[in-house]
Design a protein around this motif. Sequence first.
Motif, mmCIF file in Angstrom:
data_model
loop_
_atom_site.group_PDB
_atom_site.id
_atom_site.type_symbol
_atom_site.label_atom_id
_atom_site.label_comp_id
_atom_site.label_asym_id
_atom_site.label_seq_id
_atom_site.Cartn_x
_atom_site.Cartn_y
_atom_site.Cartn_z
ATOM 1 N N VAL A 26 -6.425 -7.152 -10.915
ATOM 2 C CA VAL A 26 -5.499 -7.190 -9.914
ATOM 3 C C VAL A 26 -5.316 -8.803 -9.783
ATOM 4 C CG1 VAL A 26 -7.100 -6.069 -7.836
ATOM 5 C CG2 VAL A 26 -7.846 -8.153 -7.976
ATOM 6 N N LEU A 27 -5.811 -9.651 -11.091
ATOM 7 C CA LEU A 27 -4.952 -10.855 -11.079
ATOM 8 C C LEU A 27 -3.611 -10.386 -11.431
ATOM 9 C CD1 LEU A 27 -4.960 -13.943 -11.862
ATOM 10 C CD2 LEU A 27 -6.749 -13.646 -13.619
ATOM 11 N N ALA A 28 -3.676 -9.742 -12.807
ATOM 12 C CA ALA A 28 -2.373 -9.206 -13.279
ATOM 13 C C ALA A 28 -1.367 -8.866 -13.074
ATOM 14 C CB ALA A 28 -2.521 -8.126 -14.434
ATOM 15 N N ILE A 29 -1.839 -8.072 -11.193
ATOM 16 C CA ILE A 29 -1.065 -6.966 -11.069
ATOM 17 C C ILE A 29 -0.039 -7.352 -10.280
ATOM 18 C CG2 ILE A 29 -0.798 -5.792 -9.113
ATOM 19 C CD1 ILE A 29 -2.610 -4.248 -10.149
ATOM 20 N N ASN A 30 -0.625 -9.231 -9.284
ATOM 21 C CA ASN A 30 -0.686 -10.348 -8.453
ATOM 22 C C ASN A 30 0.359 -11.458 -9.303
ATOM 23 O OD1 ASN A 30 -1.620 -10.239 -5.402
ATOM 24 N ND2 ASN A 30 -3.217 -8.889 -7.210
ATOM 25 N N ALA A 31 -0.003 -11.257 -10.687
ATOM 26 C CA ALA A 31 1.254 -12.466 -11.192
ATOM 27 C C ALA A 31 2.129 -11.716 -11.491
ATOM 28 C CB ALA A 31 0.062 -12.757 -12.134
ATOM 29 N N ALA A 32 2.234 -10.829 -11.698
ATOM 30 C CA ALA A 32 3.690 -10.127 -11.897
ATOM 31 C C ALA A 32 4.058 -9.630 -10.485
ATOM 32 C CB ALA A 32 3.118 -8.866 -12.176
ATOM 33 N N MET A 33 4.007 -9.594 -9.721
ATOM 34 C CA MET A 33 4.856 -9.021 -8.292
ATOM 35 C C MET A 33 4.527 -11.030 -7.658
ATOM 36 S SD MET A 33 4.866 -6.073 -7.582
ATOM 37 C CE MET A 33 5.969 -6.584 -6.433
ATOM 38 N N PHE A 34 4.120 -11.561 -8.021
ATOM 39 C CA PHE A 34 4.980 -12.680 -7.678
ATOM 40 C C PHE A 34 6.253 -13.202 -8.466
ATOM 41 C CE2 PHE A 34 5.273 -17.080 -9.700
ATOM 42 C CZ PHE A 34 6.064 -18.349 -8.313
ATOM 43 N N LEU A 35 6.051 -13.033 -9.775
ATOM 44 C CA LEU A 35 7.565 -13.306 -10.898
ATOM 45 C C LEU A 35 9.022 -12.334 -9.699
ATOM 46 C CD1 LEU A 35 5.859 -13.567 -13.907
ATOM 47 C CD2 LEU A 35 6.658 -15.517 -13.031
ATOM 48 N N ILE A 36 8.218 -11.470 -9.908
ATOM 49 C CA ILE A 36 9.503 -9.943 -8.870
ATOM 50 C C ILE A 36 10.052 -10.680 -7.357
ATOM 51 C CG2 ILE A 36 9.680 -7.906 -7.608
ATOM 52 C CD1 ILE A 36 7.887 -6.644 -10.725
ATOM 53 N N VAL A 123 3.017 -0.376 -2.565
ATOM 54 C CA VAL A 123 2.293 0.063 -3.327
ATOM 55 C C VAL A 123 1.398 -0.805 -4.794
ATOM 56 C CG1 VAL A 123 2.865 1.142 -6.310
ATOM 57 C CG2 VAL A 123 4.550 1.976 -3.896
ATOM 58 N N ALA A 124 1.902 -2.168 -5.659
ATOM 59 C CA ALA A 124 1.131 -3.389 -5.942
ATOM 60 C C ALA A 124 -0.151 -3.393 -5.399
ATOM 61 C CB ALA A 124 1.553 -4.431 -6.401
ATOM 62 N N ASN A 125 0.080 -3.492 -3.724
ATOM 63 C CA ASN A 125 -1.302 -4.181 -3.187
ATOM 64 C C ASN A 125 -2.097 -2.695 -2.778
ATOM 65 O OD1 ASN A 125 -0.987 -6.910 -2.957
ATOM 66 N ND2 ASN A 125 0.853 -6.787 -1.301
ATOM 67 N N LEU A 126 -1.678 -1.364 -2.448
ATOM 68 C CA LEU A 126 -2.033 -0.531 -2.651
ATOM 69 C C LEU A 126 -3.204 -0.533 -3.490
ATOM 70 C CD1 LEU A 126 -0.412 1.815 -0.435
ATOM 71 C CD2 LEU A 126 -1.636 0.757 0.327
ATOM 72 N N ILE A 127 -2.919 -0.201 -3.848
ATOM 73 C CA ILE A 127 -3.677 -0.307 -5.638
ATOM 74 C C ILE A 127 -4.942 -1.626 -5.926
ATOM 75 C CG2 ILE A 127 -3.660 -0.547 -8.295
ATOM 76 C CD1 ILE A 127 -1.092 0.429 -8.117
ATOM 77 N N CYS A 128 -4.368 -2.558 -5.069
ATOM 78 C CA CYS A 128 -5.667 -3.181 -5.760
ATOM 79 C C CYS A 128 -6.173 -3.491 -4.077
ATOM 80 C CB CYS A 128 -4.441 -4.659 -5.172
ATOM 81 S SG CYS A 128 -3.935 -5.692 -6.617
ATOM 82 N N LEU A 131 -8.863 -1.147 -4.837
ATOM 83 C CA LEU A 131 -9.918 -1.226 -6.417
ATOM 84 C C LEU A 131 -10.731 -2.065 -5.593
ATOM 85 C CD1 LEU A 131 -7.431 -2.132 -9.343
ATOM 86 C CD2 LEU A 131 -9.043 -0.309 -9.496
ATOM 87 N N LEU A 132 -10.914 -3.329 -4.856
ATOM 88 C CA LEU A 132 -11.088 -3.944 -4.182
ATOM 89 C C LEU A 132 -12.003 -3.387 -3.226
ATOM 90 C CD1 LEU A 132 -9.131 -7.061 -4.296
ATOM 91 C CD2 LEU A 132 -10.885 -7.294 -5.508
ATOM 92 N N PHE A 133 -11.867 -2.373 -2.230
ATOM 93 C CA PHE A 133 -12.494 -1.648 -1.526
ATOM 94 C C PHE A 133 -13.990 -2.106 -1.436
ATOM 95 C CE2 PHE A 133 -14.149 1.502 1.729
ATOM 96 C CZ PHE A 133 -13.490 1.328 2.420
ATOM 97 N N ILE A 147 -10.141 -8.963 1.650
ATOM 98 C CA ILE A 147 -9.079 -9.609 2.936
ATOM 99 C C ILE A 147 -7.857 -10.139 2.929
ATOM 100 C CG2 ILE A 147 -8.972 -11.678 4.745
ATOM 101 C CD1 ILE A 147 -12.156 -11.112 5.256
ATOM 102 N N CYS A 148 -7.710 -10.836 1.448
ATOM 103 C CA CYS A 148 -6.937 -11.186 0.935
ATOM 104 C C CYS A 148 -5.797 -10.318 0.385
ATOM 105 C CB CYS A 148 -6.806 -12.404 -0.794
ATOM 106 S SG CYS A 148 -7.098 -14.031 -0.172
ATOM 107 N N SER A 149 -5.992 -8.813 -0.221
ATOM 108 C CA SER A 149 -6.130 -7.831 -0.595
ATOM 109 C C SER A 149 -5.636 -7.257 1.265
ATOM 110 C CB SER A 149 -6.684 -6.942 -0.968
ATOM 111 O OG SER A 149 -6.536 -5.470 -1.920
ATOM 112 N N ARG A 150 -6.614 -6.463 1.878
ATOM 113 C CA ARG A 150 -6.167 -6.196 2.951
ATOM 114 C C ARG A 150 -4.470 -6.351 3.843
ATOM 115 N NH1 ARG A 150 -9.978 -7.499 7.780
ATOM 116 N NH2 ARG A 150 -8.367 -9.528 7.439
ATOM 117 N N ASN A 151 -5.130 -7.994 4.058
ATOM 118 C CA ASN A 151 -3.735 -9.054 5.106
ATOM 119 C C ASN A 151 -2.248 -8.542 4.192
ATOM 120 O OD1 ASN A 151 -6.093 -9.939 6.210
ATOM 121 N ND2 ASN A 151 -5.061 -12.005 5.451
ATOM 122 N N ASP A 152 -2.465 -8.341 2.403
ATOM 123 C CA ASP A 152 -1.329 -8.221 2.169
ATOM 124 C C ASP A 152 -0.214 -7.239 2.128
ATOM 125 O OD1 ASP A 152 -1.568 -10.579 0.349
ATOM 126 O OD2 ASP A 152 -2.142 -9.918 -0.877
#
Length: 214
Positions: A26-36, A123-128, A131-133, A147-152
């Motif tokens: 999830v760290l890799a997913i979030n870092a990539a989506m931040f840049l996008i 899509v990225a946040n649903l994957i995260c 994974l964290l559920f 909670i961060c993932s849910r809010n996202d």
Amino acid sequence: MPCCSDETCSSNPAATGHYRTVLWSVLAINAAMFLIEIVAGLAAGSVALQADALDFFADAANYGISLFVLGMTLRWRATAALIKGSSMGAFGFWVVGNVIWHALHGTVPSWTTMGGVGIAALVANLICFGLLFAWRDGDANMRSVWICSRNDVIANLAVLAAALGVFGTGTGWPDIIVAGVMALLAIQGASVIVHQSLRELRGVDHSGPVAVSR
């Protein structure tokens, strides 16, 4: 999984190893989506996308902190959750300021960019989220990550609704309103995390040395 709010649960090698792998993902997913999203948000003039991009950045930093304290004692994990809760609150108040600025300047963002990037972020946040559920009922540190993932996920749905609103009204108000909702989510989530982490810190015996589970 059972609640991991006690000292011994964090020392479970299988659980810790699996959770570490999930956090790196999830760290890799979030870092990539931040840049996008930050590039798209600035290009589109969307305060909601910019807020969501900074949320991705904050989450990536939060996951990094969680990886650092994973396997440590409850005191360290609760302290990390307190830091993360504070950062979520700061993010919420930053969005409030940004909302006021865009409202005063009457910015009208590109709804097509908002919609396209919003779908990718969802899509990225649903994957995260998936994974964290399993760790949604863990200690303050684990719960703060979920909670961060849910809010996202909720925020991404709101961004898509804002894109439709901008398209339908031709104004930037839907974008501004959604950014305000995101700020409230961040502040509410921060309050939950900070309160639980403070309760856990008060319940820890601070008289002894801090040990790290190996």
